[in-house]
Design a protein around this motif. Structure first.
Motif, PDB file in Angstrom:
ATOM      1  N   GLU A  19      81.106 -12.072  31.673  1.00  0.00           N
ATOM      2  CA  GLU A  19      80.847 -11.392  32.937  1.00  0.00           C
ATOM      3  C   GLU A  19      79.716 -10.403  32.710  1.00  0.00           C
ATOM      4  O   GLU A  19      79.861  -9.452  31.936  1.00  0.00           O
ATOM      5  N   ILE A  20      78.610 -10.651  33.369  1.00  0.00           N
ATOM      6  CA  ILE A  20      77.446  -9.779  33.234  1.00  0.00           C
ATOM      7  C   ILE A  20      77.551  -8.690  34.291  1.00  0.00           C
ATOM      8  O   ILE A  20      77.589  -8.987  35.491  1.00  0.00           O
ATOM      9  N   PRO A  21      77.633  -7.421  33.886  1.00  0.00           N
ATOM     10  CA  PRO A  21      77.844  -6.347  34.870  1.00  0.00           C
ATOM     11  C   PRO A  21      76.617  -6.100  35.733  1.00  0.00           C
ATOM     12  O   PRO A  21      75.493  -6.473  35.370  1.00  0.00           O
ATOM     13  N   GLU A  22      76.823  -5.454  36.856  1.00  0.00           N
ATOM     14  CA  GLU A  22      75.728  -5.201  37.797  1.00  0.00           C
ATOM     15  C   GLU A  22      74.765  -4.122  37.311  1.00  0.00           C
ATOM     16  O   GLU A  22      73.707  -3.928  37.915  1.00  0.00           O
ATOM     17  N   SER A  23      75.106  -3.460  36.231  1.00  0.00           N
ATOM     18  CA  SER A  23      74.174  -2.493  35.647  1.00  0.00           C
ATOM     19  C   SER A  23      72.994  -3.176  34.964  1.00  0.00           C
ATOM     20  O   SER A  23      71.950  -2.561  34.727  1.00  0.00           O
ATOM     21  N   VAL A  24      73.142  -4.461  34.664  1.00  0.00           N
ATOM     22  CA  VAL A  24      72.110  -5.201  33.931  1.00  0.00           C
ATOM     23  C   VAL A  24      70.980  -5.593  34.877  1.00  0.00           C
ATOM     24  O   VAL A  24      71.214  -6.207  35.923  1.00  0.00           O
ATOM     25  N   GLY A  25      69.750  -5.228  34.504  1.00  0.00           N
ATOM     26  CA  GLY A  25      68.579  -5.602  35.302  1.00  0.00           C
ATOM     27  C   GLY A  25      67.718  -6.663  34.647  1.00  0.00           C
ATOM     28  O   GLY A  25      66.918  -7.321  35.315  1.00  0.00           O
ATOM     29  N   GLU A  26      67.890  -6.849  33.327  1.00  0.00           N
ATOM     30  CA  GLU A  26      67.085  -7.828  32.607  1.00  0.00           C
ATOM     31  C   GLU A  26      67.938  -8.543  31.563  1.00  0.00           C
ATOM     32  O   GLU A  26      68.769  -7.914  30.899  1.00  0.00           O
ATOM     33  N   ILE A  27      67.699  -9.839  31.429  1.00  0.00           N
ATOM     34  CA  ILE A  27      68.274 -10.628  30.338  1.00  0.00           C
ATOM     35  C   ILE A  27      67.096 -11.149  29.530  1.00  0.00           C
ATOM     36  O   ILE A  27      66.253 -11.875  30.052  1.00  0.00           O
ATOM     37  N   TRP A  28      67.032 -10.773  28.280  1.00  0.00           N
ATOM     38  CA  TRP A  28      65.865 -11.094  27.470  1.00  0.00           C
ATOM     39  C   TRP A  28      65.982 -12.482  26.838  1.00  0.00           C
ATOM     40  O   TRP A  28      67.007 -13.154  26.929  1.00  0.00           O
ATOM     41  N   SER A  37      77.389 -16.772  35.966  1.00  0.00           N
ATOM     42  CA  SER A  37      76.984 -16.234  37.258  1.00  0.00           C
ATOM     43  C   SER A  37      76.246 -14.930  36.995  1.00  0.00           C
ATOM     44  O   SER A  37      76.808 -13.994  36.420  1.00  0.00           O
ATOM     45  N   ILE A  38      74.997 -14.891  37.394  1.00  0.00           N
ATOM     46  CA  ILE A  38      74.149 -13.750  37.088  1.00  0.00           C
ATOM     47  C   ILE A  38      74.052 -12.873  38.327  1.00  0.00           C
ATOM     48  O   ILE A  38      73.706 -13.355  39.411  1.00  0.00           O
ATOM     49  N   PRO A  39      74.349 -11.589  38.203  1.00  0.00           N
ATOM     50  CA  PRO A  39      74.383 -10.722  39.392  1.00  0.00           C
ATOM     51  C   PRO A  39      73.002 -10.521  40.010  1.00  0.00           C
ATOM     52  O   PRO A  39      71.976 -10.716  39.355  1.00  0.00           O
ATOM     53  N   GLU A  40      73.002 -10.115  41.263  1.00  0.00           N
ATOM     54  CA  GLU A  40      71.756  -9.923  42.009  1.00  0.00           C
ATOM     55  C   GLU A  40      70.894  -8.796  41.450  1.00  0.00           C
ATOM     56  O   GLU A  40      69.705  -8.718  41.746  1.00  0.00           O
ATOM     57  N   THR A  41      71.471  -7.947  40.631  1.00  0.00           N
ATOM     58  CA  THR A  41      70.707  -6.843  40.054  1.00  0.00           C
ATOM     59  C   THR A  41      69.697  -7.320  39.004  1.00  0.00           C
ATOM     60  O   THR A  41      68.747  -6.608  38.688  1.00  0.00           O
ATOM     61  N   VAL A  42      69.916  -8.520  38.468  1.00  0.00           N
ATOM     62  CA  VAL A  42      69.024  -9.045  37.430  1.00  0.00           C
ATOM     63  C   VAL A  42      67.734  -9.543  38.077  1.00  0.00           C
ATOM     64  O   VAL A  42      67.758 -10.425  38.930  1.00  0.00           O
ATOM     65  N   LYS A  43      66.621  -8.986  37.646  1.00  0.00           N
ATOM     66  CA  LYS A  43      65.328  -9.339  38.232  1.00  0.00           C
ATOM     67  C   LYS A  43      64.471 -10.208  37.325  1.00  0.00           C
ATOM     68  O   LYS A  43      63.484 -10.797  37.768  1.00  0.00           O
ATOM     69  N   SER A  44      64.823 -10.292  36.054  1.00  0.00           N
ATOM     70  CA  SER A  44      64.070 -11.168  35.151  1.00  0.00           C
ATOM     71  C   SER A  44      64.983 -11.713  34.064  1.00  0.00           C
ATOM     72  O   SER A  44      65.883 -11.019  33.586  1.00  0.00           O
ATOM     73  N   ILE A  45      64.717 -12.968  33.710  1.00  0.00           N
ATOM     74  CA  ILE A  45      65.467 -13.641  32.650  1.00  0.00           C
ATOM     75  C   ILE A  45      64.444 -14.233  31.694  1.00  0.00           C
ATOM     76  O   ILE A  45      63.565 -14.996  32.091  1.00  0.00           O
ATOM     77  N   GLY A  46      64.558 -13.902  30.417  1.00  0.00           N
ATOM     78  CA  GLY A  46      63.574 -14.298  29.427  1.00  0.00           C
ATOM     79  C   GLY A  46      63.686 -15.762  29.024  1.00  0.00           C
ATOM     80  O   GLY A  46      64.664 -16.454  29.324  1.00  0.00           O
ATOM     81  N   PHE A  47      62.677 -16.224  28.285  1.00  0.00           N
ATOM     82  CA  PHE A  47      62.618 -17.634  27.914  1.00  0.00           C
ATOM     83  C   PHE A  47      63.819 -18.014  27.031  1.00  0.00           C
ATOM     84  O   PHE A  47      64.285 -17.252  26.199  1.00  0.00           O
ATOM     85  N   GLY A  48      64.314 -19.222  27.291  1.00  0.00           N
ATOM     86  CA  GLY A  48      65.384 -19.776  26.468  1.00  0.00           C
ATOM     87  C   GLY A  48      66.683 -18.993  26.494  1.00  0.00           C
ATOM     88  O   GLY A  48      67.514 -19.148  25.591  1.00  0.00           O
ATOM     89  N   ALA A  49      66.893 -18.183  27.521  1.00  0.00           N
ATOM     90  CA  ALA A  49      68.079 -17.319  27.547  1.00  0.00           C
ATOM     91  C   ALA A  49      69.375 -18.108  27.413  1.00  0.00           C
ATOM     92  O   ALA A  49      70.345 -17.631  26.816  1.00  0.00           O
ATOM     93  N   PHE A  50      69.412 -19.338  27.962  1.00  0.00           N
ATOM     94  CA  PHE A  50      70.609 -20.170  27.890  1.00  0.00           C
ATOM     95  C   PHE A  50      70.307 -21.518  27.236  1.00  0.00           C
ATOM     96  O   PHE A  50      71.091 -22.466  27.362  1.00  0.00           O
ATOM     97  N   GLU A  51      69.225 -21.608  26.532  1.00  0.00           N
ATOM     98  CA  GLU A  51      68.827 -22.863  25.888  1.00  0.00           C
ATOM     99  C   GLU A  51      69.903 -23.340  24.915  1.00  0.00           C
ATOM    100  O   GLU A  51      70.477 -22.574  24.157  1.00  0.00           O
ATOM    101  N   GLY A  52      70.183 -24.650  24.974  1.00  0.00           N
ATOM    102  CA  GLY A  52      71.104 -25.239  24.010  1.00  0.00           C
ATOM    103  C   GLY A  52      72.567 -24.953  24.252  1.00  0.00           C
ATOM    104  O   GLY A  52      73.401 -25.219  23.382  1.00  0.00           O
ATOM    105  N   CYS A  53      72.908 -24.417  25.426  1.00  0.00           N
ATOM    106  CA  CYS A  53      74.328 -24.200  25.760  1.00  0.00           C
ATOM    107  C   CYS A  53      74.896 -25.540  26.231  1.00  0.00           C
ATOM    108  O   CYS A  53      74.920 -25.830  27.437  1.00  0.00           O
TER     109      CYS A  53
END
Length: 522
Positions: free
Chosen positions: A198-207, A220-236
């Motif tokens: 569970e990614i909290p709403e305090s998170v604005g970036e996932i690197w 499920s990524i909250p609406e507060t996240v404005k950017s997600i870095g390369f390969g963040a979920f690669e290989g899942c």
């Protein structure tokens, strides 16, 4: 001189022997007497087994508070458990690195930070408490702690650094507090047993690569996240669905690459670019690309073997190399009028692609763009196309009818090689296009009829490889043979004698399945 050296070495012995001030209950200390505090230091023998450092001790009638541990003194030792006293505010860099027998750690309230690599490689570590006072877990602190199962990070923690829990392969439970503002690079990479987060709403970036190669099944990524870095979920590989925030504007490269179970993901309407290999090797069946997308990176959907249909938006001008390569179930693609260039291998080996409705305004068909598209039966190249690159339609072995528009002026090597089923080629170019002797190599064109403008028939007749066709007819000529009469049959597409597809044929003569037919009634 010899006696002086010996005397010097003897003088050093007390200095070596007094590397610590006192040893109490197996713990070595240096004392700061004027402050009544002590530091745990290295002693005569390495530490091993269970180590319980007290918060205070008494020496020579004086009480001392333990406030620090000298850097690296427990590194690579055979300790099995460690209790850190309340006065210690920080675990230093490398302090417990590669303690291969360490199974349990008790951290004190009041601890503020755990520095880089502090517990890296402690592969037997199973139990550790994170005090509420902790605000920082630094770079690669717990990397390779493959026996840890629970990560209950304290509320109030402010920062996790890169790779903090990388390759913690047994973690099944993770709590990220609502005080964390970003999830750093590789923080939970390789946590292969972690199925849910569970990614909290305090998170604005996932690197980048934050959760790559983890065991996540849904995210499920909250609406507060404005950017997600390369390969963040690669290989899942167990990830089946993902919900992206609506305010996302870019799909980073390799974001879901290799998520071989991913069937469902919606691209938010605000997205304007899709990065290289973003969805490559996933299990998605269809994809609706939003109208604002103007860039799709190389190999964005390569190897999506279950993808059957794609909707491309107006405004898209180029499809980059291998965008849909090896999408073996892809049978339907719309080509927006804005599209100008198809680069190399865009649809290579898309064996289920049967009909091509290429758009006017398209100018270039790239290297091996449709190579190996064995399902193609008829191809019409629009008048706007000027260049067909090397191997563009190589191995389209069931293509029967090919129509080249009037604008084509350059056809490269092997562009239509090994198209063994070609019956008719219609080339509307009034000036003979630049071609090569191997442009139609292996396509048995000596058994194929070439149709060209009447005004250019003589030029084609003396130009290789065009003069190798079995027969050259002027477009519109009625040298019709093997006519069949059809009434009421409309399952296959019809083409007029110029090679243009006819959606609602009337009575007359057409081409169908590579044969000339007379339609009496439909």
């Amino acid at each position: 001189m010899k006696h002086l050296v010996i005397a010097f070495l003897l003088a050093l012995l007390p200095m070596v022997a007094e590397a610590y001030d006192v040893k109490i209950d197996g713990i070595y200390y240096n004392l700061v007497k004027k402050a009544n505090i002590a530091e745990v230091v290295e002693g005569d023998e390495p530490y091993e087994g269970d180590v319980n450092i007290p918060s205070t001790f008494t020496y020579d009638g004086v009480d001392y508070a333990v406030t620090a541990i000298s850097g690296g003194i427990f590194r690579m030792t055979n300790i099995t458990s460690i209790t850190i006293p309340d006065g210690v505010k920080e675990i230093g860099e490398d302090d417990f690195k590669d303690c291969k027998l360490l199974r349990s750690v008790k951290l004190p309230e009041g601890l503020r930070a755990i520095r880089d690599y502090a517990f890296q490689g402690c592969s037997e570590l199973q139990n550790i408490n994170f005090p509420q006072s902790l605000i920082l877990i630094a770079h690669y602190t717990f990397e390779g702690c493959s026996s840890l199962t629970t990560l209950d990070l304290p509320d109030g923690m402010e920062e996790i650094n890169d790779g903090a829990f990388k390759d913690c392969k047994s973690v099944v439970s993770l709590h990220i507090p609502n005080s964390i503002s970003f999830i750093p690079t590789g923080a939970f990479m390789g946590c292969s047993s972690l199925e849910k987060v569970e990614i909290p709403e305090s998170v604005g970036e996932i690197w980048s690569r934050a959760f790559s190669n983890s065991g996540l099944k849904t995210v499920s990524i909250p609406e507060t996240v404005k950017s997600i870095g390369f390969g963040a979920f690669e290989g899942c590989k167990q990830l089946t669905s993902a919900r992206l925030p609506d305010n996302l504007t870019m799909i980073a490269w390799r974001l879901f690459k290799g998520c071989t179970s991913l069937k469902e993901v919606a691209i938010p309407q605000g997205v304007t670019s899709i990065g290289q290999s973003a969805f490559a090797q996933t299990r998605i069946v269809s994809i609706d690309i939003p109208s604002g997308v103007t860039t799709i990176g190389e190999s964005a959907f390569e190897g999506c073997s279950h993808l059957s249909s794609v909707t491309l938006p107006e405004g898209l001008e180029t499809l980059e190399d291998a965008t849909f390569k090896d999408c073996k179930e892809l049978s339907s693609v719309n080509f927006p009028t804005s599209l100008q260039s198809l680069n190399g291998s865009v649809f290579e080996n898309c064996v289920s692609l049967k009909d091509l409705a290429l758009n006017e305004n398209l100018q270039t068909i790239g290297y091996r763009c449709f190579s190996g598209c064995k399902g193609l039966r008829s191809v019409v190249i629009p008048n706007s196309v000027t260049r067909i690159c090397q191997g563009a339609f190589n191995e389209c072995s069931f293509m029967e009818t090919l129509t080249l528009g009037s604008g084509v002026n350059w056809i490269e090597e092997w562009a239509f090689s090994n198209c063994r089923s070609l019956v008719d080629v219609y080339c509307h170019a009034a000036a003979v296009p630049v071609t090569f002797d191997n442009t139609f190599e292996g396509s048995y064109i000596s058994y194929t009829v070439l149709h060209v403008p009447a005004s250019a028939k003589a030029d084609y007749s003396v130009t290789s490889p065009w003069n190798q066709f079995g027969r050259i007819d002027a477009i519109g000529e009625t040298a019709i043979k093997d006519v069949r009469i059809i009434e009421g049959e409309s399952s296959a597409p019809y083409y007029d004698l110029n090679g243009m597809r006819i959606s609602q044929p009337r009575k007359g003569i057409y081409i169908k399945n590579g044969k000339k037919v007379v339609v009496n009634k439909l």
